[in-house]
Motif scaffolding. Structure first.
Motif, PDB file in Angstrom:
ATOM      1  N   ILE A  89      -6.808 -10.910   0.914  1.00  0.00           N
ATOM      2  CA  ILE A  89      -5.726 -10.482   0.030  1.00  0.00           C
ATOM      3  C   ILE A  89      -5.959  -9.030  -0.383  1.00  0.00           C
ATOM      4  CG2 ILE A  89      -4.665 -10.813  -2.249  1.00  0.00           C
ATOM      5  CD1 ILE A  89      -3.884 -12.936  -0.194  1.00  0.00           C
ATOM      6  N   LYS A  90      -4.976  -8.179  -0.108  1.00  0.00           N
ATOM      7  CA  LYS A  90      -5.003  -6.756  -0.468  1.00  0.00           C
ATOM      8  C   LYS A  90      -3.595  -6.216  -0.265  1.00  0.00           C
ATOM      9  CE  LYS A  90      -6.557  -5.490   4.205  1.00  0.00           C
ATOM     10  NZ  LYS A  90      -7.547  -4.745   5.010  1.00  0.00           N
ATOM     11  N   SER A  91      -3.344  -5.004  -0.760  1.00  0.00           N
ATOM     12  CA  SER A  91      -1.977  -4.480  -0.702  1.00  0.00           C
ATOM     13  C   SER A  91      -1.491  -4.294   0.734  1.00  0.00           C
ATOM     14  CB  SER A  91      -1.894  -3.154  -1.463  1.00  0.00           C
ATOM     15  OG  SER A  91      -2.649  -2.136  -0.826  1.00  0.00           O
ATOM     16  N   ASP A  92      -2.393  -4.010   1.675  1.00  0.00           N
ATOM     17  CA  ASP A  92      -2.007  -3.850   3.083  1.00  0.00           C
ATOM     18  C   ASP A  92      -1.358  -5.107   3.641  1.00  0.00           C
ATOM     19  OD1 ASP A  92      -2.529  -1.276   3.901  1.00  0.00           O
ATOM     20  OD2 ASP A  92      -4.634  -1.648   4.301  1.00  0.00           O
ATOM     21  N   ASN A  93      -1.756  -6.257   3.102  1.00  0.00           N
ATOM     22  CA  ASN A  93      -1.279  -7.533   3.639  1.00  0.00           C
ATOM     23  C   ASN A  93      -0.153  -8.145   2.813  1.00  0.00           C
ATOM     24  OD1 ASN A  93      -3.026  -7.375   5.782  1.00  0.00           O
ATOM     25  ND2 ASN A  93      -4.658  -8.521   4.755  1.00  0.00           N
TER      26      ASN A  93
ATOM     27  N   LYS B  13      12.116   2.786  -1.842  1.00  0.00           N
ATOM     28  CA  LYS B  13      12.893   3.896  -1.283  1.00  0.00           C
ATOM     29  C   LYS B  13      12.173   5.226  -1.464  1.00  0.00           C
ATOM     30  CE  LYS B  13      17.242   1.438  -1.935  1.00  0.00           C
ATOM     31  NZ  LYS B  13      18.454   1.265  -2.772  1.00  0.00           N
ATOM     32  N   ALA B  14      11.520   5.409  -2.623  1.00  0.00           N
ATOM     33  CA  ALA B  14      10.775   6.649  -2.878  1.00  0.00           C
ATOM     34  C   ALA B  14       9.618   6.794  -1.896  1.00  0.00           C
ATOM     35  CB  ALA B  14      10.262   6.669  -4.321  1.00  0.00           C
ATOM     36  N   ALA B  15       8.907   5.688  -1.653  1.00  0.00           N
ATOM     37  CA  ALA B  15       7.776   5.719  -0.717  1.00  0.00           C
ATOM     38  C   ALA B  15       8.254   6.024   0.692  1.00  0.00           C
ATOM     39  CB  ALA B  15       7.034   4.378  -0.757  1.00  0.00           C
ATOM     40  N   ARG B  16       9.383   5.437   1.092  1.00  0.00           N
ATOM     41  CA  ARG B  16       9.933   5.688   2.434  1.00  0.00           C
ATOM     42  C   ARG B  16      10.358   7.150   2.581  1.00  0.00           C
ATOM     43  NH1 ARG B  16      12.186   1.146   5.317  1.00  0.00           N
ATOM     44  NH2 ARG B  16      14.117   2.277   5.690  1.00  0.00           N
ATOM     45  N   GLU B  17      10.924   7.714   1.508  1.00  0.00           N
ATOM     46  CA  GLU B  17      11.372   9.098   1.544  1.00  0.00           C
ATOM     47  C   GLU B  17      10.194  10.061   1.677  1.00  0.00           C
ATOM     48  OE1 GLU B  17      14.383  11.772   1.872  1.00  0.00           O
ATOM     49  OE2 GLU B  17      14.597   9.591   1.663  1.00  0.00           O
TER      50      GLU B  17
ATOM     51  N   GLU C  15      -6.084  -2.166  -7.852  1.00  0.00           N
ATOM     52  CA  GLU C  15      -5.611  -1.263  -6.803  1.00  0.00           C
ATOM     53  C   GLU C  15      -4.220  -0.721  -7.148  1.00  0.00           C
ATOM     54  OE1 GLU C  15      -4.597  -1.449  -1.995  1.00  0.00           O
ATOM     55  OE2 GLU C  15      -4.950  -3.296  -3.147  1.00  0.00           O
ATOM     56  N   ILE C  16      -3.351  -1.576  -7.677  1.00  0.00           N
ATOM     57  CA  ILE C  16      -2.002  -1.135  -8.044  1.00  0.00           C
ATOM     58  C   ILE C  16      -2.059  -0.151  -9.212  1.00  0.00           C
ATOM     59  CG2 ILE C  16       0.239  -1.884  -8.921  1.00  0.00           C
ATOM     60  CD1 ILE C  16      -0.227  -4.565  -7.474  1.00  0.00           C
ATOM     61  N   ILE C  17      -2.936  -0.426 -10.184  1.00  0.00           N
ATOM     62  CA  ILE C  17      -3.059   0.451 -11.357  1.00  0.00           C
ATOM     63  C   ILE C  17      -3.595   1.824 -10.964  1.00  0.00           C
ATOM     64  CG2 ILE C  17      -4.257   0.808 -13.562  1.00  0.00           C
ATOM     65  CD1 ILE C  17      -4.453  -2.303 -13.726  1.00  0.00           C
ATOM     66  N   GLU C  18      -4.655   1.832 -10.157  1.00  0.00           N
ATOM     67  CA  GLU C  18      -5.387   3.070  -9.888  1.00  0.00           C
ATOM     68  C   GLU C  18      -5.104   3.682  -8.517  1.00  0.00           C
ATOM     69  OE1 GLU C  18      -9.514   2.220 -10.810  1.00  0.00           O
ATOM     70  OE2 GLU C  18      -9.048   2.331 -12.948  1.00  0.00           O
ATOM     71  N   GLY C  19      -4.310   2.992  -7.688  1.00  0.00           N
ATOM     72  CA  GLY C  19      -3.982   3.534  -6.376  1.00  0.00           C
ATOM     73  C   GLY C  19      -4.992   3.198  -5.304  1.00  0.00           C
TER      74      GLY C  19
ATOM     75  N   THR D 171       0.836  -1.210   0.000  1.00  0.00           N
ATOM     76  CA  THR D 171       0.000   0.000   0.000  1.00  0.00           C
ATOM     77  C   THR D 171       0.865   1.252   0.000  1.00  0.00           C
ATOM     78  OG1 THR D 171      -1.668  -1.180   1.288  1.00  0.00           O
ATOM     79  CG2 THR D 171      -1.885   1.204   1.177  1.00  0.00           C
ATOM     80  N   ASP D 172       1.927   1.243   0.792  1.00  0.00           N
ATOM     81  CA  ASP D 172       2.817   2.403   0.872  1.00  0.00           C
ATOM     82  C   ASP D 172       3.378   2.768  -0.497  1.00  0.00           C
ATOM     83  OD1 ASP D 172       2.441   2.321   3.621  1.00  0.00           O
ATOM     84  OD2 ASP D 172       4.251   1.139   3.973  1.00  0.00           O
ATOM     85  N   ILE D 173       3.577   1.736  -1.331  1.00  0.00           N
ATOM     86  CA  ILE D 173       4.182   1.948  -2.645  1.00  0.00           C
ATOM     87  C   ILE D 173       3.153   2.390  -3.686  1.00  0.00           C
ATOM     88  CG2 ILE D 173       5.407   0.789  -4.540  1.00  0.00           C
ATOM     89  CD1 ILE D 173       6.627  -1.027  -2.380  1.00  0.00           C
ATOM     90  N   VAL D 174       2.010   1.696  -3.734  1.00  0.00           N
ATOM     91  CA  VAL D 174       1.052   1.963  -4.814  1.00  0.00           C
ATOM     92  C   VAL D 174       0.334   3.297  -4.652  1.00  0.00           C
ATOM     93  CG1 VAL D 174       0.722  -0.507  -5.203  1.00  0.00           C
ATOM     94  CG2 VAL D 174      -0.882   0.721  -3.735  1.00  0.00           C
ATOM     95  N   THR D 175       0.324   3.835  -3.453  1.00  0.00           N
ATOM     96  CA  THR D 175      -0.353   5.120  -3.251  1.00  0.00           C
ATOM     97  C   THR D 175       0.499   6.310  -3.681  1.00  0.00           C
ATOM     98  OG1 THR D 175       0.350   5.047  -0.928  1.00  0.00           O
ATOM     99  CG2 THR D 175      -1.904   4.345  -1.421  1.00  0.00           C
ATOM    100  N   VAL D 176       1.808   6.089  -3.897  1.00  0.00           N
ATOM    101  CA  VAL D 176       2.675   7.213  -4.281  1.00  0.00           C
ATOM    102  C   VAL D 176       3.485   6.952  -5.550  1.00  0.00           C
ATOM    103  CG1 VAL D 176       2.879   8.037  -1.909  1.00  0.00           C
ATOM    104  CG2 VAL D 176       4.575   6.425  -2.776  1.00  0.00           C
TER     105      VAL D 176
END
Length: 245
Positions: A90-94, A236-240, A157-161, A53-58
């Motif tokens: 099953i979802k990006s959070d998990n 790394k981008a998501a963490r930043e 979810e990955i495509i559209e956030g 989730t941290d990755i696909v949202t940004v």
């Protein structure tokens, strides 16, 4: 965890039991657990990359990266299903990642253990509404293949956030899933034909046509998989971004 503050202790126990019994490269490794006074300590493999989730949202991911994430998830599901376990959430959070891009399933609190994966079924409605399969929403009998629908929703979810209907409250989302059936994305023409076919296979309205995880792993979409290390810059981008908020 303070057990006095946990309303559903049975879900925690289920989570631990499934992790302990499920040793696989795509499942978070359970190490040990301890009870100290009324605190439960669970020691697990550390996935320092955080959740998907941290990755696909940004970030925007390529089809090859989405294929790699989907393949790793499907491999974890194949292992669970082979051992009679339905994940049901099953979802990006998990989905947790290492800094190198390794991808592993976690959170088994909603799992169901069935005696015969080929014939045993469940009817209980559990999971997170936006990712729930039609059979789960409508309380029809279902088999482990309901996780395949959730895998398809995770691709959207990955495509559209975000998953479809996230702007609706959970009850309205359940109603829309139950009544509308087939889900669509905003710009389907932007997808390759093989990716579109993969999504169509996972989100087939007729549950009898859902592939098993082992069958889905043969889909040509997975020929597009990029190396997992290509996910590292996204992590790394998501963490930043999170650090600078």
């Amino acid at each position: 965890m303070d057990l006095d503050k946990q309303p559903k202790k049975d879900l925690i126990i289920d989570d631990i039991l499934v992790m302990r019994a499920s040793r696989h490269l795509n499942i978070v490794n359970y190490i040990d657990s301890f009870l100290h006074k009324n605190d439960l300590w669970v020691v697990m493999e550390y996935m320092e990359g955080g959740s998907l989730t941290d990755i696909v949202t940004v970030n925007l991911m390529t089809e090859g990266q989405i294929a790699a994430v989907s393949r790793e998830t499907c491999q974890g599901l194949e292992h669970l299903h082979h051992h009679g376990v339905i994940h049901r959430d099953i979802k990006s959070d998990n989905m947790l990642l290492s800094l190198g891009g390794d991808i592993k399933l976690t959170d088994f609190g909603f799992c169901a253990q069935i005696s015969d994966p080929a014939s045993s079924k469940r009817t209980m409605m559990v999971g997170t509404p936006y990712w729930m399969a039609l059979e789960v929403v409508t309380r029809k009998e279902y088999r482990p293949k309901v996780d395949i629908w959730s895998l398809g929703i995770m691709a959207i979810e990955i495509i559209e956030g975000e998953p479809p209907y996230l702007n609706q409250n959970p009850l309205k989302a359940l109603y829309l899933i139950a009544t509308n059936g087939t889900l669509t994305i905003a710009n389907p023409e932007a997808l390759s034909s093989v990716f579109s076919d993969y999504i169509a296979k996972t989100l087939e309205v007729d549950a009898e046509k859902w592939p098993m995880a082992s069958e889905l792993l043969q889909h040509p979409f997975f020929n597009l998989c990029e190396p997992l290390r290509t996910l590292s810059p996204l992590i790394k981008a998501a963490r930043e971004i999170a650090k600078n908020k």
